[in-house]
Design a protein around this motif. Structure first.
Motif, PDB file in Angstrom:
ATOM      1  N   TRP A  35     -14.147  56.732  93.997  1.00  8.64           N
ATOM      2  CA  TRP A  35     -14.862  55.563  93.511  1.00  8.64           C
ATOM      3  C   TRP A  35     -14.233  54.302  94.400  1.00  8.64           C
ATOM      4  O   TRP A  35     -13.145  54.393  94.876  1.00  8.64           O
ATOM      5  CB  TRP A  35     -14.861  55.323  91.904  1.00  8.64           C
ATOM      6  N   VAL A  95     -19.268  51.740  93.171  1.00  8.23           N
ATOM      7  CA  VAL A  95     -20.057  52.988  93.818  1.00  8.23           C
ATOM      8  C   VAL A  95     -18.879  54.136  94.209  1.00  8.23           C
ATOM      9  O   VAL A  95     -17.583  53.836  93.967  1.00  8.23           O
ATOM     10  CB  VAL A  95     -20.430  52.454  95.563  1.00  8.23           C
ATOM     11  N   GLY A  96     -19.506  55.278  93.983  1.00  3.11           N
ATOM     12  CA  GLY A  96     -18.642  56.492  94.167  1.00  3.11           C
ATOM     13  C   GLY A  96     -19.410  57.741  94.371  1.00  3.11           C
ATOM     14  O   GLY A  96     -20.820  57.686  94.555  1.00  3.11           O
ATOM     15  N   TYR A  97     -18.975  58.930  94.350  1.00  3.26           N
ATOM     16  CA  TYR A  97     -19.323  60.181  94.447  1.00  3.26           C
ATOM     17  C   TYR A  97     -19.223  60.841  93.411  1.00  3.26           C
ATOM     18  O   TYR A  97     -18.017  60.871  92.863  1.00  3.26           O
ATOM     19  CB  TYR A  97     -18.728  60.937  95.647  1.00  3.26           C
ATOM     20  N   VAL A 156     -22.746  63.701  94.794  1.00  2.00           N
ATOM     21  CA  VAL A 156     -23.510  62.633  95.153  1.00  2.00           C
ATOM     22  C   VAL A 156     -23.292  61.413  95.098  1.00  2.00           C
ATOM     23  O   VAL A 156     -22.635  61.005  94.233  1.00  2.00           O
ATOM     24  CB  VAL A 156     -24.919  62.940  93.906  1.00  2.00           C
ATOM     25  N   GLU A 157     -23.654  60.419  96.210  1.00  2.00           N
ATOM     26  CA  GLU A 157     -23.275  58.970  96.193  1.00  2.00           C
ATOM     27  C   GLU A 157     -24.252  58.188  95.179  1.00  2.00           C
ATOM     28  O   GLU A 157     -25.314  58.416  95.407  1.00  2.00           O
ATOM     29  CB  GLU A 157     -23.356  58.436  97.318  1.00  2.00           C
ATOM     30  N   ALA A 158     -23.575  57.438  94.545  1.00  2.00           N
ATOM     31  CA  ALA A 158     -24.422  56.580  93.426  1.00  2.00           C
ATOM     32  C   ALA A 158     -23.714  55.528  93.021  1.00  2.00           C
ATOM     33  O   ALA A 158     -22.560  55.506  93.002  1.00  2.00           O
ATOM     34  CB  ALA A 158     -24.894  57.362  92.376  1.00  2.00           C
ATOM     35  N   GLN A 159     -24.431  54.503  92.435  1.00  2.00           N
ATOM     36  CA  GLN A 159     -23.809  53.250  91.688  1.00  2.00           C
ATOM     37  C   GLN A 159     -23.000  54.024  90.445  1.00  2.00           C
ATOM     38  O   GLN A 159     -23.679  54.802  90.015  1.00  2.00           O
ATOM     39  CB  GLN A 159     -24.672  51.957  91.064  1.00  2.00           C
ATOM     40  N   THR A 207     -32.698  51.986  89.804  1.00  2.00           N
ATOM     41  CA  THR A 207     -32.218  52.985  90.867  1.00  2.00           C
ATOM     42  C   THR A 207     -31.073  53.881  90.106  1.00  2.00           C
ATOM     43  O   THR A 207     -30.953  53.440  88.857  1.00  2.00           O
ATOM     44  CB  THR A 207     -31.365  52.331  91.936  1.00  2.00           C
ATOM     45  N   PHE A 208     -31.073  55.145  90.529  1.00  2.00           N
ATOM     46  CA  PHE A 208     -30.136  55.971  89.723  1.00  2.00           C
ATOM     47  C   PHE A 208     -28.764  55.641  89.900  1.00  2.00           C
ATOM     48  O   PHE A 208     -28.329  54.742  90.711  1.00  2.00           O
ATOM     49  CB  PHE A 208     -30.340  57.438  90.378  1.00  2.00           C
TER      50      PHE A 208
END
Lengths: 384, 94
Positions: free
Chosen positions: B15, B38-40, B48-51, B83-84
């Motif tokens: 993160w 943000v992180g994986y 998966v990369e996402a907020q 967004t996801f």
């Protein structure tokens, strides 16, 4: 391989890195080339093959308009952070192939302030990726570093140790941009950019130019008292499973970097072990990158970095001096010139005429490493 | 290419915080940019990369998280675009 087939660096030149609104990328390139030619004691008319690179500051081959319309073949290279290494590879291969006995590799750039501007489409990604705020190189370096520190039990202070050494080395180097030494605490306390990385743990896009004159075999010894042999130069792109910038997803791992492949190939070809290296240049886009690259290139084991750094082993007087000119952290990163800056510094160190702090004891084996987006790396071994 | 259903919960793999406003084409949410994580997220077969809609005090590698949505920005016609993202998964702690 006999000396006849070997390629040597016989001259190098550099325009100081930094920020100067009064010069263009081409101006800096011209000065770096002229310095390299003078250093080698040759003229532009003697150059039989040339390659140049710039990311954003012009077409390198148009420099013939300034240097002389000799008809010389001049290849333009654009390989991100590996641009400089690619120009050297291009020229070295041409010399070995018999195109010429004397060649020139050069690179330059002049970037805008702030993080590099990126386009999602250029990386094959949808607009949503940038629009939702995930397309930033700084995030990638932070995410990679965060995970690496966690996996190998390294503290955030080690990141500050890297940066403090860079600025200390830079403060003694006449061609560096950042010449003010900073303490580890000042670096830790600077503005948070993307934890665990703070402002002074990141390099900035800047400007600069560097050039090398390369010669084949005996010609090198006619021209230069102490030619530096290009013992190997390996360039690699990523393979499946590497952890690269702008990746909306990753395989679970292990994540093998192209730096590992390039370093292994460079050492194997040169017949040199990482432990033989006496002066090294590593890509330090940020403190975490250098820390990771120390192990990926084989200069130390994963997790050994913190002790290595704390003991001063990577200082100019240490066992493996790293980024003796302050690297990208102190020099900034003009993309096209950055790799050639590394060569410039290692060549001058091996010739015992470093512009900044000289590694004591007449080092004989040098190493350079660049790494860039999206998953490219080039490593070289230089010897005297 | 065919669809492949991924699990909706996993663990934070890495993160960071986006501590400065990104340049365009980033589109800030209504009310303007505010620092975001943000992180994986490790979903087992893929990261998966996402907020990450996780407060700073809670965020750490290994934290169980679950899929959610967060407001991304308002479109030209005023439509709110989502967004996801992933939020802490209290059940995952058990």
């Amino acid at each position: 391989m006999s000396r006849t087939d070997d390629v040597y660096v016989v001259g190098c030149g550099m325009h100081p890195f930094g920020r100067d609104e009064n010069v263009t990328g081409m101006d800096m390139a011209e000065r770096a080339v002229c310095e390299a030619l003078a250093d080698a004691g040759v003229s532009w008319e003697d150059i039989g093959y040339a390659a140049g690179g710039s990311d954003v500051s012009g077409k390198p081959d148009t420099l013939v308009g300034r240097l002389g319309l000799t008809g010389v073949p001049f290849v333009n290279v654009q390989n991100g952070c590996a641009t400089g290494a690619s120009t050297v590879l291009t020229v070295a291969n041409a010399l070995r192939a018999g195109e010429a006995s004397l060649g020139l590799a050069m690179g330059f750039d002049k970037h805008e302030r702030g993080a590099f501007h990126v386009s999602a489409a250029r990386y094959g990604l949808g607009d949503w990726y940038a629009e939702t705020g995930m397309m930033l190189t700084t995030q990638f370096f932070a995410l990679k570093t965060q995970r690496y520190l966690h996996e190998h039990g390294i503290s955030e202070r080690a990141l500050a140790t890297v940066a403090a050494r860079a600025f200390r080395n830079g403060s003694h180097h006449p061609l560096a941009w950042r010449r003010k030494p900073l303490t580890e605490q000042e670096i830790l306390d600077s503005a948070e950019v993307s934890p665990p990385l703070t402002q002074y743990m990141f390099c900035s896009p800047g400007q600069g130019a560097a050039a090398l004159v390369l010669a084949l075999g005996d010609r090198a010894f006619d021209l230069c008292e102490r030619p530096v042999r290009l013992a190997s130069l390996a360039f690699r792109t990523r393979r499946f499973g590497s952890f690269e910038v702008f990746a909306p997803w990753l395989p679970p791992g292990p994540h093998r970097s192209p730096s590992v492949d390039a370093a292994e190939a460079a050492f194997r070809t040169a017949g040199v072990r990482p432990a033989d290296v006496q002066v090294a240049q590593l890509q330090d886009t940020d403190s975490g990158s250098e820390l990771i690259h120390l192990a990926e290139t084989g200069l130390c084991g994963h997790g050994e970095q913190e002790e290595l750094l704390a003991c001063g082993d990577t200082d100019p007087t240490g066992r493996i001096p790293v980024n003796t000119d302050g690297g990208c952290l102190a020099g900034g990163e003009p993309v096209g010139a950055s790799g050639l800056r590394q060569f410039h510094e290692v060549v001058r160190q091996l010739q015992d005429r470093a512009p900044g702090v000289q590694v004591p004891g007449a080092p004989r084996v040098g190493f350079t490493h660049v790494y860039g987006a999206p998953g490219i790396s080039a490593c070289s071994v230089l010897t005297v | 290419m065919s669809g492949h259903v991924l699990p909706v919960s996993g663990r934070v793999w890495s993160w960071t915080l986006q501590a400065f406003p990104p340049k365009p084409p980033y589109r800030p949410p209504a009310g303007g940019y505010r620092p975001y994580h943000v992180g994986y997220v490790d979903l087992g077969e893929v990261l998966v990369e996402a907020q990450l809609a996780v407060p700073r005090a809670e965020i750490r590698i290994g934290l169980p998280v679950r899929l959610t949505t967060v407001p991304a920005y308002h479109d030209e016609d005023g439509t709110e675009v989502l967004t996801f993202a992933f939020r802490p998964d209290r059940e995952g702690e058990r």
